[in-house]
Design an enzyme around this catalytic site. Structure first.
Site, mmCIF file in Angstrom:
data_model
loop_
_atom_site.group_PDB
_atom_site.id
_atom_site.type_symbol
_atom_site.label_atom_id
_atom_site.label_comp_id
_atom_site.label_asym_id
_atom_site.label_seq_id
_atom_site.Cartn_x
_atom_site.Cartn_y
_atom_site.Cartn_z
ATOM 1 N N GLN B 240 0.822 -1.207 0.000
ATOM 2 C CA GLN B 240 0.000 0.000 0.000
ATOM 3 C C GLN B 240 0.860 1.262 0.000
ATOM 4 O OE1 GLN B 240 -3.229 -1.903 2.963
ATOM 5 N NE2 GLN B 240 -3.742 0.195 2.456
ATOM 6 N N ARG B 387 -9.680 -0.200 7.165
ATOM 7 C CA ARG B 387 -10.628 0.699 6.512
ATOM 8 C C ARG B 387 -10.976 1.913 7.371
ATOM 9 N NH1 ARG B 387 -14.376 -0.976 1.667
ATOM 10 N NH2 ARG B 387 -14.863 1.118 0.978
ATOM 11 N N CYS B 388 -9.959 2.510 7.945
ATOM 12 C CA CYS B 388 -10.196 3.752 8.683
ATOM 13 C C CYS B 388 -8.885 4.491 8.759
ATOM 14 C CB CYS B 388 -10.713 3.475 10.084
ATOM 15 S SG CYS B 388 -9.517 2.701 11.173
ATOM 16 N N GLU B 763 -13.211 5.494 3.858
ATOM 17 C CA GLU B 763 -13.253 4.838 5.159
ATOM 18 C C GLU B 763 -14.386 5.324 6.039
ATOM 19 O OE1 GLU B 763 -9.199 5.730 5.898
ATOM 20 O OE2 GLU B 763 -8.532 3.837 5.030
#
Lengths: 284, 809
Positions: B240, B387-388, B763
C-alpha cells in the site's frame, strides 16, 4: 493449503473402483464432488495416498421416482436436486434442504452421496435422510447391501460403511404429508448452528405420523424417535410441541464451538424444531 | 470547427470531470479476469518460498533441524534466523518504532509466527519441505489477556528489560512493566477529572473493541528478483506504500535506493493489511540475493488471517459528564491496547495510538483527557487501521457508545442528545479539546436531513408499539434503531506532525501532457480497488481541460512514479488529490502563457473556460487545451521552454474532516439471536464529490465491512493462544446474502484548505457504520435495561444479552 502428494485414479466402472480399494485398503478413498475431502487434504488433516475420483463411473447420476420410493444416485449433485421438478413435487423437503446447503458454486459439485457418506455431523443430508427413513446402498467386494440411514452413523466421520465399500445410491420411501427443513446458520455457506428436518402426516386434524431429525447437534445426525412420537395422536398444539422439543433435547448432545455454547445451541435447537414443526404442520 | 458548434454544457460533459459518475476504467480488466496481481507475475526461473510456522503461541526454540527438508526433492534451501543474523536481517524495524523478528530468534511469541523459510522449485515442494523441517519447542506460559500480561512475571520480550530485569524505555518513553510498550496521553488530566468529579451527571462504561482483521480478498505476497549483473533488486508486491517500502528496504539492507525498484501491481484490496512490512518480503529478497533467482512468496488465507496485521483489540473505559439538561462537560478515556508480540501498528510515528484523540467526536466537549497503554501479549502483531484512518474506528465507536450510555443515564433520546452537543456550523474551524482543528462541518443540517429521511419519530413510535406487543406476548421480535454521527480525520498528513519512521507524509503528482492533447499522470499513491485511475483523471480533466478519457493514471512503480507515502487512511484524495490539482494548475498556468502568445494578447487578457483559454470579452477568440498542447511542443515561443509538464509535492496544511449521519433499523429475533437489517440510511459529507458513483461504491463497501465487524467478524484466541477463527468458515466475511440494501445520501461541506475542497470518503462508512450497527442492537434491548454489550453481535451473543435480561422467560 497444499496437500501431500497422492496418486489420482479415475476408473471407468465400479469394478475398477473396488479393485483399487481392495489393493490399497484404508490408504485409498473415493471422491465424489470433493468439497469435503479436498479441503481436508489441503489442510493435511486427511492423508489420502490413493484418491479415486468417481466422476467417470456411470450409473450413479440418476434420479428415479417410483410409486413407493425415490432412488437418487450417489453422484447426483445438490444442484441436480434443486433443479429436478418431479423430485421437488414428490419430495419437496429435498429442495428446501438443498437450497440451504453451502452456496451455488459448491452445490454444482457437491453430491448427495458424498454428503451422506462422509459422516460429517455438520452436513445437512444425513439428518434429512434419517427423517425420511432412507436407505443407503453400498457395494463392496461381497456385493451390494442396504443400510438404513438411521443405523448408518456411528460417530463423527465413522459410519457403517466398510473401507472397501462405496455408497452408490440413496433410496427414500415416498414421503407423505407436510415437511420442513429449518436451519439456523451464521452466514451463507455455514454449517448449521441447529437444523431440524420434519415430515408429518395430518389425518383430519390429528397427527398420524411424524418423523424428526436434527443436524449438527451431536457427533452424528440425531433421529429423535421420541420427538416424533410426542406429536402422534395430538393436534400438534403447544403442549405437543413442547413435549416434542423436550424429547429432542433429551436426544441431542451439542458441543461448544464458535457458533456458541451448549446452552445457546440447545435453546436454538428447541426454537428451530418448533418452527419446523409449525411449518410442516401448516403444509400437512 | 466542431468546437464552435458544441455548447458549453456539451464541452463540460465531454471532459467527464469532477462531479461526473464516470464508469470505472479499471473494471474492464477486473471483470474480465485480466487484472495483473502479484500472483499473476511469472518470471523465468522463478522459485518459491514458504514458511514453517509455530504451532505454539509462546515457546522457546531448542533446535531446528533442516536436514530432512533439504532431502525433499525440489527443496533448494531453508533459511533460519541464524542465516539472516550475519546480514542483520533476523529482526526488522516496524512502522511503530518497535522491531519484529523476521524468523524466530530463539523463541516464538504468537501462533503462526515465522520460524523458517523453505525455498523450493515449486509451491508443492516447498509445502513438503515445510513438513520435513523438525523444530523442537519448549512451551512457555501463554499470555493472551493484556491485563494479565501487565501483572505477569513472564517477560515476553527480552529486549524490554536490562540485565537486572528492570524495564528499559521503549520507543515512546518509559515502560510501566516489562510487557508494557508505551503510554500515550492527550488533553488535560486534572481539569478533566475535576469537571467529571463535580458534574451533575456522569456515565461510565467499559467496552472491548474486539480484535479483527482486514482480510483483503487477495492475501499478501511478493516476487523478489535480484539482478546480479546490474545489482538491482526488483520487488513486486502487495504494497500500500511502495515508496516507503523502498526507503525502508534500503535503510535495512544498505542497498542504495536507486538500486531498488518496488512495484505494486494490481492489488486486490488492502484495508490497512498491506501497509506494513512482513517477514515474507525480507525472506524472499534474501532468498533471491542468495540464489540469484526470482523468488515468489504468497500467503494462503490462514497465513493471512493468523499472522499479518490485525486491527482493533482496544479495551476502552470511558467517563462522560454532562449537565442535567444534557450538555456534555467532560470526557475521559482510558485504553489498554493489545498489540500482540510486536508493536507493528502502522501509525504516524508521533502517534502510537493513531488519531485516537479524535475521540471527542462531533461534539463540543470543552475538556477531555485520553490515555492509552500499549501492551505485549502472545498474539499476532499488527494494530493497523482497517478501513479507517489511524484508530479512528475505535475513537468513533467509543464516543458513539458513550453518547448512547449518557442518553440512558439522562433518560433522554439519543438523537436529541447528539443534536444539543454538536459543534455548530459557525464554530468551524473548531479546535477540539484533544488538539485537532476541524476544518469544516455542518452537523445539524446533516443530522436533521437524516432523521427526516428515515422518519425518526415514526420509527420511535413503531418501536414503542413493538415493545408493548413484546411484553404482551404478541411478538418475539424487538426493533432496534441504530444512530451514529461520526467525524473522520483523514489525509495524513501535514509533515510538521505526520511522518512514518521519519518519512514525511506529503504526496505527489507528476503530469506530462502529450503533444496531441492527451496525458499521463503519475502519483505517489496506489489504488487497491479505490478507482484512482478513474477519479484522479477526473480531477485533472476539470483542472486542465482535457477529457478524462484521454488521461492515463499510473501508480505503484517507484522507478517511474514520484515519491509519496501511499494509500491508506483515506489519504489519497486529501493529499495526492490535492497534489494532482496543484500540478494541474501549474500546467494551466503555462498553458495560459502559451494561449496568450497564440492569441496575441497579454497573459492577463485570457481566461480558462472548461477546455480552453478565451480572450476576455471575446469568446469567439480562443485556443483549446489540445491546440495549446500541440503548440507547447511544436512551436517556438519566445521566453517559454518547450513541453508541457508539471510536478507537485503537496504537504497538506491540515487534515480533512469528513462526517456523516447514519441510521440503521433492525428486527431482532430474541429467541435465536438473529438480527435482520431492515433499513440502512447513510448520509456522507466528504466535501466536494469527485465521482458520485465511486463514492456510492465506497460507501457500500465500507458499510459491508462495518456490518461484518459489528455482527460477527473477529480474530478470537483460546487461552493457549490458538487462533479459533483462522479460516473463512469461522471468520465472518459477508456475502451478498448477508448484506442489506443501503440508502445513500449526502450533503456537501467543502474543505476550506483543500485545493478542490475534497475530504476523502473510502473509510467514512466503516468508521460510522460499526457504531451504527452496534447501536441498533443495543437500542433494541434498551427498554429492557441494556446499557452496553460488546461486539461482535453474533447470534449467540445477542441471544446471551436477551437471556441475561430475562427475555427467555
Amino acid at each position: 493449503m497444499i496437500p501431500a502428494a497422492f496418486e489420482y485414479y479415475r476408473p471407468k466402472d465400479m469394478a475398477g473402483v473396488l479393485s483399487i480399494l481392495e489393493e490399497h485398503g484404508d490408504d485409498a478413498r473415493v471422491m465424489a464432488g470433493g468439497h469435503s475431502l479436498i479441503p481436508m487434504m489441503k489442510l493435511r488433516m486427511a492423508d489420502v495416498p490413493h484418491l479415486i475420483d468417481l466422476q467417470d463411473v456411470e450409473g450413479m447420476s440418476g434420479i428415479e421416482i417410483g410409486v413407493e420410493a425415490i432412488r437418487i444416485g450417489a453422484m447426483v449433485t445438490q444442484h441436480d436436486i434443486i433443479d429436478h421438478e418431479p423430485l421437488a413435487s414428490a419430495a419437496p423437503i429435498l429442495r428446501e434442504a438443498a437450497l440451504q446447503i453451502a452456496d451455488p458454486q459448491v452445490r454444482y459439485m457437491g453430491t448427495v452421496g458424498g454428503n451422506v457418506a462422509n459422516g460429517d455431523p455438520g452436513n445437512d443430508m444425513p439428518g434429512l435422510m434419517q427423517c425420511l427413513d432412507a436407505a443407503f446402498t453400498v457395494v463392496g467386494p461381497d456385493g451390494e447391501r442396504d443400510i438404513p440411514a438411521r443405523d448408518f452413523y456411528e460417530a463423527a466421520y465413522m459410519t457403517a460403511r466398510e473401507d472397501e465399500e462405496v455408497l452408490t445410491a440413496v433410496t427414500i420411501p415416498m414421503p407423505k404429508g407436510g415437511y420442513a427443513y429449518e436451519k439456523q446458520k451464521r452466514k451463507i455457506g455455514d454449517y448449521a448452528t441447529a437444523a431440524a428436518a420434519v415430515q408429518i402426516v395430518n389425518d383430519g386434524g390429528t397427527c398420524a405420523s411424524a418423523s424428526i431429525a436434527m443436524t449438527n447437534l451431536s457427533d452424528t445426525p440425531i433421529y429423535s424417535e421420541a420427538a416424533g412420537a410426542a406429536l402422534v395422536g395430538t393436534s400438534v398444539d403447544d403442549a405437543a410441541m413442547n413435549a416434542a422439543v423436550a424429547a429432542m433435547l433429551g436426544d441431542i448432545d451439542p458441543t461448544e464451538d464458535n457458533r456458541g455454547p451448549i446452552a445457546f445451541k440447545k435453546h436454538v435447537a428447541g426454537v428451530i424444531l418448533r418452527r419446523a414443526i409449525e411449518r410442516a404442520w401448516s403444509r400437512a | 470547427m466542431k468546437d464552435e458548434v458544441t455548447s458549453r454544457e456539451e464541452r463540460i460533459d465531454n471532459l467527464k470531470g469532477m462531479g461526473c459518475s464516470r464508469k470505472r476504467v479499471e473494471d474492464a480488466r477486473f471483470t474480465q479476469g485480466k487484472g495483473n496481481y502479484v500472483d499473476d507475475i511469472k518470471l523465468d526461473g522463478m522459485i518459491f518460498g514458504d514458511f514453517v510456522r509455530s504451532p505454539y503461541a509462546h515457546a522457546r526454540i531448542k533446535s531446528i533441524d533442516t536436514a530432512a527438508a533439504l532431502e525433499v526433492p525440489g527443496v533448494l534451501a531453508v533459511l533460519t534466523a541464524k542465516d539472516l543474523e550475519p546480514l542483520g536481517l533476523h529482526w526488522m524495524p516496524t512502522l511503530a518504532g518497535d522491531k519484529q523478528m523476521v524468523l524466530a530468534d530463539g523463541k516464538v511469541l504468537f501462533q503462526g509466527q515465522e520460524v523458517a523459510f523453505v525455498v523450493a522449485e515449486d509451491r508443492f515442494a516447498a509445502a513438503d519441505g515445510i513438513e520435513a523441517v523438525e523444530v523442537e519447542y519448549e512451551e512457555l506460559e501463554v499470555l493472551v489477556d493484556p491485563f494479565k500480561s501487565l501483572e505477569s512475571d513472564v517477560v515476553l520480550r527480552e529486549d524490554t528489560v536490562d540485565e537486572a530485569g528492570k524495564p528499559v524505555d521503549g520507543a515512546h518513553g518509559p515502560r510501566k512493566h516489562h510487557n508494557h510498550i508505551f503510554t500515550w496521553e492527550a488533553g488535560d488530566k486534572d481539569p478533566t477529572f475535576e469537571v467529571i468529579d463535580n458534574a451533575e451527571v456522569v456515565a461510565t462504561e467499559s467496552m472491548y473493541y474486539h480484535r479483527t482483521h482486514p482480510c483483503p480478498l487477495e492475501t499478501c505476497g511478493c516476487v523478489a528478483s535480484m539482478d546480479k549483473v546490474n545489482g538491482k533488486l526488483t520487488v513486486w508486491g502487495t504494497f500500500q506504500a511502495p515508496h516507503a517500502i523502498r526507503t525502508v528496504v534500503s535503510l535495512i539492507t544498505g542497498i542504495e535506493e536507486h538500486n531498488i525498484r518496488i512495484i505494486s501491481p494490481d492489488i486486490g484490496g488492502g484495508f490497512g493489511n498491506k501497509v506494513g512490512a512482513y517477514p515474507g518480503y525480507i525472506c524472499s529478497a534474501v532468498a533471491s540475493i542468495v540464489t540469484g533467482k526470482p523468488v515468489k512468496w504468497i500467503e494462503d488465507r490462514m497465513d493471512n488471517l493468523m499472522t499479518t496485521a490485525f486491527a482493533r483489540d482496544y479495551h476502552m473505559t470511558g467517563r462522560i459528564s454532562a449537565t442535567k439538561e444534557g450538555k456534555i462537560t467532560g470526557l475521559h478515556c482510558h485504553v489498554t491496547a493489545d498489540h500482540g508480540g510486536f508493536d507493528a501498528c502502522a501509525d504516524p510515528t508521533k502517534f502510537p495510538a493513531g488519531f485516537m484523540n479524535i475521540c471527542t467526536g462531533s461534539y463540543d466537549i470543552p475538556t477531555a483527557f485520553l490515555e492509552v497503554d500499549g501492551v505485549y501479549t502472545n498474539k499476532a502483531p499488527g494494530g493497523v487501521s482497517y478501513r479507517c484512518s489511524f484508530r479512528v474506528t475505535e475513537a468513533v465507536y467509543f464516543i458513539e457508545r458513550m453518547i448512547e450510555v449518557l442518553a440512558i443515564e439522562l433518560n433522554m433520546d439519543a438523537a436529541e442528545l447528539r443534536r444539543i452537543n454538536f459543534i455548530k456550523k459557525e464554530q468551524f474551524p473548531y479546535t477540539a479539546a484533544l488538539g485537532w482543528e476541524y476544518d469544516s462541518g455542518d452537523y445539524h443540517t446533516a443530522w436533521d436531513k437524516a432523521l427526516k429521511a428515515v422518519d425518526y419519530d415514526g420509527l420511535r413510535a413503531e418501536q414503542a408499539q413493538r415493545v408493548e406487543d413484546f411484553k404482551a406476548g404478541k411478538t418475539r421480535s424487538l426493533m432496534g434503531i441504530g444512530l451514529s454521527f461520526f467525524t473522520e480525520i483523514v489525509g495524513a498528513g501535514p509533515v510538521k506532525n505526520c511522518d512514518i519512521l521519519g518519512l514525511g507524509m506529503f504526496d505527489s503528482c507528476e503530469i506530462r501532457i502529450h503533444p496531441t492533447g492527451s496525458a499521463i499522470a503519475r502519483l505517489g499513491t496506489i489504488s487497491q480497488g479505490q478507482g484512482h485511475a478513474t477519479t484522479f483523471a477526473q480531477i485533472l480533466a476539470s483542472e486542465i481541460g482535457l477529457p478524462a478519457d484521454s488521461i492515463t493514471i499510473e501508480e505503484g512503480d517507484t522507478d517511474t512514479a514520484p515519491y509519496g507515502l501511499g494509500t491508506y487512511g483515506s489519504r489519497s484524495t486529501p493529499v495526492a488529490g490535492a497534489a494532482t490539482a496543484m500540478a494541474g494548475r501549474k500546467i494551466r498556468a503555462k498553458a495560459q502563457m502559451i494561449a496568450a502568445y497564440l492569441l496575441e494578447v497579454h497573459d492577463d487578457d485570457v481566461e480558462f473556460d472548461v477546455d480552453r483559454f478565451v480572450v476576455k470579452g471575446a469568446p469567439e477568440r480562443f485556443k483549446t487545451m489540445k491546440e495549446i498542447a500541440f503548440a507547447a511542443y511544436n512551436q517556438a515561443i519566445p521566453g517559454i521552454e518547450p513541453g508541457l509538464e508539471a510536478v507537485s509535492y503537496y504537504d497538506p496544511p491540515n487534515m480533512t474532516y469528513p462526517f456523516g449521519a447514519y441510521v440503521c433499523v433492525m428486527d431482532i429475533d430474541v429467541d435465536t439471536g438473529v438480527a435482520d437489517i431492515r433499513r440502512f440510511y447513510a448520509l456522507d459529507d466528504c466535501g466536494t464529490r469527485i465521482n458520485p458513483m465511486v463514492i456510492e461504491g465506497q460507501v457500500h463497501g465500507g458499510l459491508t465491512e462495518a456490518l461484518a465487524v459489528a455482527l460477527g467478524q473477529e480474530i478470537a484466541y483460546d487461552d493457549m493462544g490458538n487462533v479459533k477463527t483462522g479460516t473463512l468458515m469461522d471468520f465472518f466475511l459477508p456475502t451478498a446474502w448477508e448484506v442489506p440494501n443501503y440508502e445513500t445520501d449526502y450533503t456537501v461541506t467543502p474543505s476550506p484548505h483543500h485545493p478542490i475542497g475534497a475530504k476523502g470518503v473510502g473509510e467514512s462508512p466503516h468508521v460510522g457504520g460499526v457504531p451504527c450497527f452496534s447501536n441498533a442492537i443495543q437500542d433494541a434491548f434498551r427498554p429492557f435495561g441494556n446499557r452496553h454489550t460488546n461486539m461482535p453481535h453474533d447470534h449467540w451473543r445477542i441471544w446471551k444479552t436477551a437471556n441475561e435480561l430475562g427475555l427467555h422467560g
